[in-house]
Every structure is written in C-alpha cells, then in structure tokens.
Design an enzyme around this catalytic site. Sequence first.
Site, mmCIF file in Angstrom:
data_model
loop_
_atom_site.group_PDB
_atom_site.id
_atom_site.type_symbol
_atom_site.label_atom_id
_atom_site.label_comp_id
_atom_site.label_asym_id
_atom_site.label_seq_id
_atom_site.Cartn_x
_atom_site.Cartn_y
_atom_site.Cartn_z
ATOM 1 N N ALA A 62 -5.199 12.726 -9.444
ATOM 2 C CA ALA A 62 -6.654 13.566 -10.224
ATOM 3 C C ALA A 62 -6.872 14.408 -9.332
ATOM 4 O O ALA A 62 -7.175 14.797 -7.734
ATOM 5 C CB ALA A 62 -7.839 12.955 -10.296
ATOM 6 N N ASP A 101 -1.461 12.953 -4.076
ATOM 7 C CA ASP A 101 -2.705 12.645 -4.540
ATOM 8 C C ASP A 101 -2.234 12.848 -6.470
ATOM 9 O O ASP A 101 -2.061 13.313 -7.007
ATOM 10 C CB ASP A 101 -3.767 13.145 -4.577
ATOM 11 C CG ASP A 101 -5.321 13.050 -5.276
ATOM 12 O OD1 ASP A 101 -5.715 12.052 -5.212
ATOM 13 O OD2 ASP A 101 -6.404 13.908 -5.148
ATOM 14 N N LYS A 111 -13.293 4.726 -3.557
ATOM 15 C CA LYS A 111 -14.825 4.720 -4.351
ATOM 16 C C LYS A 111 -15.671 3.961 -3.676
ATOM 17 O O LYS A 111 -16.484 4.801 -3.726
ATOM 18 C CB LYS A 111 -14.403 4.148 -6.040
ATOM 19 C CG LYS A 111 -13.102 5.050 -6.022
ATOM 20 C CD LYS A 111 -13.109 6.713 -6.072
ATOM 21 C CE LYS A 111 -12.662 7.264 -6.581
ATOM 22 N NZ LYS A 111 -12.342 8.938 -6.788
ATOM 23 N N ASP A 156 -6.251 17.657 -2.670
ATOM 24 C CA ASP A 156 -7.014 18.384 -3.401
ATOM 25 C C ASP A 156 -7.893 18.209 -2.134
ATOM 26 O O ASP A 156 -9.065 18.741 -2.734
ATOM 27 C CB ASP A 156 -7.195 18.470 -4.326
ATOM 28 C CG ASP A 156 -8.373 16.992 -5.079
ATOM 29 O OD1 ASP A 156 -7.858 16.360 -4.976
ATOM 30 O OD2 ASP A 156 -9.536 17.241 -6.063
#
Length: 275
Positions: free
Chosen positions: A17, A15, A56, A189
Amino acid sequence: MNYSNPTQLQAAILDWAGTVVDFGSFAPTQIFVEAFAEFDVQVSIEEARGPMGMGKWDHIRTLCDVPEIAERYRKVFGRTPTDDDVTDIYNRFMPLQIEKIAVHSALIPGALDTLTGLRQDGLKIGSCSGYPKVVMDKVVELAAQNGYVADHVVATDETPNGRPWPAQALANVIALGIDDVAACVKVDDTVPGILEGRRAGMWTVALVCSGNALGLTWEGYQALSAEQLESERKRIHALFAGSRPHYLIDTINELPEVVADINRRLAKGEMPQAF
C-alpha cells in the site's frame, strides 16, 4: 573461498500500500478510523497515519499510547487502553479491513510497466507488508487481477518481528535465493519500512508522494501546484531524514533510474552500509 562485493542488484523488495497499490495508502488508514469509532473513540485520519508501516496490532497499540487518544478512550471506558483492549480493537479492525480492501486495490499508475521493465533487466521482485497474512492474501489476489504478481510475499505475522525489524526483508532474501543483502533495494513509503531495509543491510528508497506521508489520491497529487509540491517534498524529506534512506523519489516510476545508479555504485565497490 573469498568474499567479493556484489556488482549489481539482484532484487527489489517492495512494500504494497502506497508503493505498488493504493495511491495515498488509504485502505489501512480509513479502517483504523472506523475500528476506533466502533468503540466510540474518535481518531483522525492524520492521527491514524502516524505509525504507518508497523504491523497492525503494533500500529493500534502505538495509537493507544498517544496521550490524546488514550484520554479519549479513558473518557469512554474509565481506563486507558490495555493490551487486551488493543486486541479487541484489532479484532474489529481485521474484518473491516478484509471487507473493504478492494476499495483501495488499484495499482499505482505506471507501476506495472515499471516493474515489468525491472524484471526484464533481471531483477527479482520480493515484497512485504504491515498487513497480516489473512489480509495480504486478499491484497495479492486483487493485485493479480490487475496484472501484478510479486515473486515472493511476506506478511507481518509470518516472521517473529514486523517492521522496523529486518525480518520480513530478510525472509525475502532467503526465499528469492539472493546471495548478498547489498544486492537488494528496499522500497517503501513509511519510516518503519525504510528502517527495515536499513537494518537488513540493503539499499533503501523512500517514496515521497505515492504513500502515507503525502496522503493524497492520485488526482489530488496531480492537482498540486509546483510550489505546493515542492513544499510537501521538503516536509516529507525531513520526516524521512532520521531513517536515512539512500534515495527519495516521488513514486515507484522513478525506480529504474535509482536501480541504474545503485548498479553504478556497486560496480565501483560501494556498499549500502557505508552510507
């Protein structure tokens, strides 16, 4: 021609961010808050973090389905948010994200050396993100300026389905020329990112402290007492439990030890789908 299990990892699919850049995953979170605010709808940082890892538009749709947020929207507009309303928020989110992405573009401390070592050990570095390509292009450019260049990048709008579906992870497998999904480890994460790796048949590693779940800056993480850190680890381990990551580690800097353990398990004939 016979099938044989892979005996060592060939690729790490990472990933962005909260994994390699942007400790605490602040870039997307803060912009969700700002985008909703432009429609006079209040969303807290904690609420904005909830669906992190999704594409998003899907993230905004999920936020709009939260009863409390839907009610705030109704008080302003006289209705709960439709898909067209979600698209309006998304269309405001995008330019804000592109404009401000550089503010949170720093690499995770130690990540570059860690990934250099993994490459020296023969691993290819794939990557994917919940960002669409127009944002991802900027993230990749900023990371390159800081010394990090992945071997392949897949944005959320470059496959038919984003996380938690496996398409982005599998697109990396194809592009990198990996001959078995079990020879890949997916590092993320977020819960959707771990589910992505699980559904792709890969080994999975959840990051406990560098990303969305802890939600602190590097300095905030370093300032935690041993007792606070242990309490947060327990909370975050419980958060990830349903997605069944094979490993949970604090940051990407612990990944080399995990890779070594996976290679040991592969050499014994163990496969990720069995655990």
